[in-house]
Write a protein that holds these residues in place. Structure first.
Motif, PDB file in Angstrom:
ATOM      1  N   ASP A 180       3.286   8.969  -3.323  1.00 23.34           N
ATOM      2  CA  ASP A 180       4.375   8.014  -3.550  1.00 23.34           C
ATOM      3  C   ASP A 180       4.395   7.547  -5.000  1.00 23.34           C
ATOM      4  OD1 ASP A 180       5.148   8.078  -0.864  1.00 23.34           O
ATOM      5  OD2 ASP A 180       3.946   6.308  -0.344  1.00 23.34           O
ATOM      6  N   THR A 207       0.851  -1.186   0.000  1.00 27.77           N
ATOM      7  CA  THR A 207       0.000   0.000   0.000  1.00 27.77           C
ATOM      8  C   THR A 207       0.888   1.238   0.000  1.00 27.77           C
ATOM      9  OG1 THR A 207      -1.731  -1.180   1.198  1.00 27.77           O
ATOM     10  CG2 THR A 207      -1.822   1.227   1.247  1.00 27.77           C
ATOM     11  N   VAL A 208       0.640   2.128  -0.944  1.00 34.57           N
ATOM     12  CA  VAL A 208       1.403   3.371  -1.082  1.00 34.57           C
ATOM     13  C   VAL A 208       0.415   4.520  -1.239  1.00 34.57           C
ATOM     14  CG1 VAL A 208       3.426   2.242  -2.120  1.00 34.57           C
ATOM     15  CG2 VAL A 208       1.600   3.084  -3.595  1.00 34.57           C
ATOM     16  N   THR A 209       0.882   5.731  -1.048  1.00 37.20           N
ATOM     17  CA  THR A 209       0.021   6.890  -1.275  1.00 37.20           C
ATOM     18  C   THR A 209       0.105   7.312  -2.738  1.00 37.20           C
ATOM     19  OG1 THR A 209       1.719   8.535  -0.791  1.00 37.20           O
ATOM     20  CG2 THR A 209       0.397   7.724   1.097  1.00 37.20           C
ATOM     21  N   GLY A 226      -2.556  12.111  -0.393  1.00 40.63           N
ATOM     22  CA  GLY A 226      -2.489  11.186   0.738  1.00 40.63           C
ATOM     23  C   GLY A 226      -3.372   9.966   0.605  1.00 40.63           C
ATOM     24  N   THR A 227      -4.152   9.883  -0.460  1.00 41.05           N
ATOM     25  CA  THR A 227      -5.022   8.723  -0.672  1.00 41.05           C
ATOM     26  C   THR A 227      -4.169   7.474  -0.828  1.00 41.05           C
ATOM     27  OG1 THR A 227      -6.633  10.123  -1.786  1.00 41.05           O
ATOM     28  CG2 THR A 227      -6.844   7.758  -2.140  1.00 41.05           C
ATOM     29  N   ARG A 228      -4.585   6.392  -0.151  1.00 39.50           N
ATOM     30  CA  ARG A 228      -3.817   5.147  -0.204  1.00 39.50           C
ATOM     31  C   ARG A 228      -4.251   4.295  -1.401  1.00 39.50           C
ATOM     32  NH1 ARG A 228      -5.180   2.194   4.549  1.00 39.50           N
ATOM     33  NH2 ARG A 228      -7.096   3.376   4.426  1.00 39.50           N
ATOM     34  N   LEU A 229      -3.259   3.693  -2.054  1.00 36.77           N
ATOM     35  CA  LEU A 229      -3.471   2.786  -3.184  1.00 36.77           C
ATOM     36  C   LEU A 229      -2.955   1.415  -2.780  1.00 36.77           C
ATOM     37  CD1 LEU A 229      -4.143   2.474  -6.326  1.00 36.77           C
ATOM     38  CD2 LEU A 229      -1.671   2.696  -6.629  1.00 36.77           C
ATOM     39  N   VAL A 230      -3.837   0.429  -2.773  1.00 34.76           N
ATOM     40  CA  VAL A 230      -3.451  -0.956  -2.512  1.00 34.76           C
ATOM     41  C   VAL A 230      -3.050  -1.534  -3.865  1.00 34.76           C
ATOM     42  CG1 VAL A 230      -4.187  -3.200  -1.619  1.00 34.76           C
ATOM     43  CG2 VAL A 230      -5.081  -1.089  -0.589  1.00 34.76           C
ATOM     44  N   THR A 231      -1.764  -1.768  -4.067  1.00 37.97           N
ATOM     45  CA  THR A 231      -1.247  -2.064  -5.412  1.00 37.97           C
ATOM     46  C   THR A 231      -1.450  -3.493  -5.878  1.00 37.97           C
ATOM     47  OG1 THR A 231       0.955  -2.728  -4.678  1.00 37.97           O
ATOM     48  CG2 THR A 231       0.576  -0.358  -5.076  1.00 37.97           C
ATOM     49  N   ASP A 270     -11.745   3.545   2.201  1.00 35.82           N
ATOM     50  CA  ASP A 270     -11.283   4.786   1.565  1.00 35.82           C
ATOM     51  C   ASP A 270      -9.934   4.624   0.871  1.00 35.82           C
ATOM     52  OD1 ASP A 270     -13.554   6.296   2.241  1.00 35.82           O
ATOM     53  OD2 ASP A 270     -12.733   6.697   4.244  1.00 35.82           O
ATOM     54  N   THR A 271      -9.713   3.456   0.292  1.00 33.64           N
ATOM     55  CA  THR A 271      -8.496   3.220  -0.476  1.00 33.64           C
ATOM     56  C   THR A 271      -8.861   3.123  -1.949  1.00 33.64           C
ATOM     57  OG1 THR A 271      -8.652   0.806  -0.323  1.00 33.64           O
ATOM     58  CG2 THR A 271      -7.410   1.939   1.419  1.00 33.64           C
TER      59      THR A 271
END
Length: 171
Positions: free
Chosen positions: A103, A98-100, A125-130, A154-155
């Motif tokens: 990032d 998980t990155v923002t 700042g939104t998180r991305l589950v890659t 909220d990802t």
């Protein structure tokens, strides 16, 4: 920066096999960090997925062309189209877990993240589950765009999933 490109058409018919070959060839060719490896859907009488390599210098392009030929792969100059799907690209190895969004944009070659059906770009700042599977798409304006979709908590997640369920799998 001037880029140099070539295409390999190995007659592959699906994206997973093309991704696998692209990763294998990139490792065997020891591509530098600034290289790109993309897939391109080729339509027509014989639909398939072609691979392209974009490199930072003409000498490196010549070396890659020679190594591909020695491995039995024919290559042609250039890319099949301007809208390739990036598989190997600068910073892809930093896009795990998980990155923002910040990032993604600062650590990789991705220029922009868009949320499918969403207004505007996501907040930094939104998180991305890659899912360790981030496949941005080149746009015709030269932008490398990652399309994402909303997920739990909220990802966001990349629109392209690593192991898609084939259409009509339950029939």
């Amino acid at each position: 920066m001037t880029r140099y490109a070539l295409t390999v058409d190995a007659g592959i018919r699906d994206l997973r096999a093309a991704d696998h070959l692209l990763h294998t060839l990139a490792a065997e060719l020891a591509l530098p960090e600034g290289a790109f490896g993309c897939t391109h859907l080729v339509r027509g009488d014989r639909p398939r997925v072609a691979l392209s390599f974009t490199l930072p210098s003409e000498p490196l392009l010549s070396t890659v062309r020679e190594r591909l030929a020695a491995a039995g792969y024919d290559s042609t100059p250039g890319v099949p189209d301007a809208a390739g799907r990036a598989v190997v690209y600068p910073g892809v190895s930093a896009l795990t877990g998980t990155v923002t969004i910040a990032d993604v944009l600062t650590r990789s070659a991705i220029d922009r993240v868009a949320v499918l059906g969403g207004p505007g770009d996501p907040a930094p700042g939104t998180r991305l589950v890659t899912w360790d599977h981030v496949r941005p798409q080149w746009q015709y304006d030269g932008t490398l765009l990652l399309t994402a979709m909303p997920a739990v908590g909220d990802t966001l997640v990349p629109f392209e999933v690593p192991a898609p369920t084939p259409c009509c799998a339950d029939h």
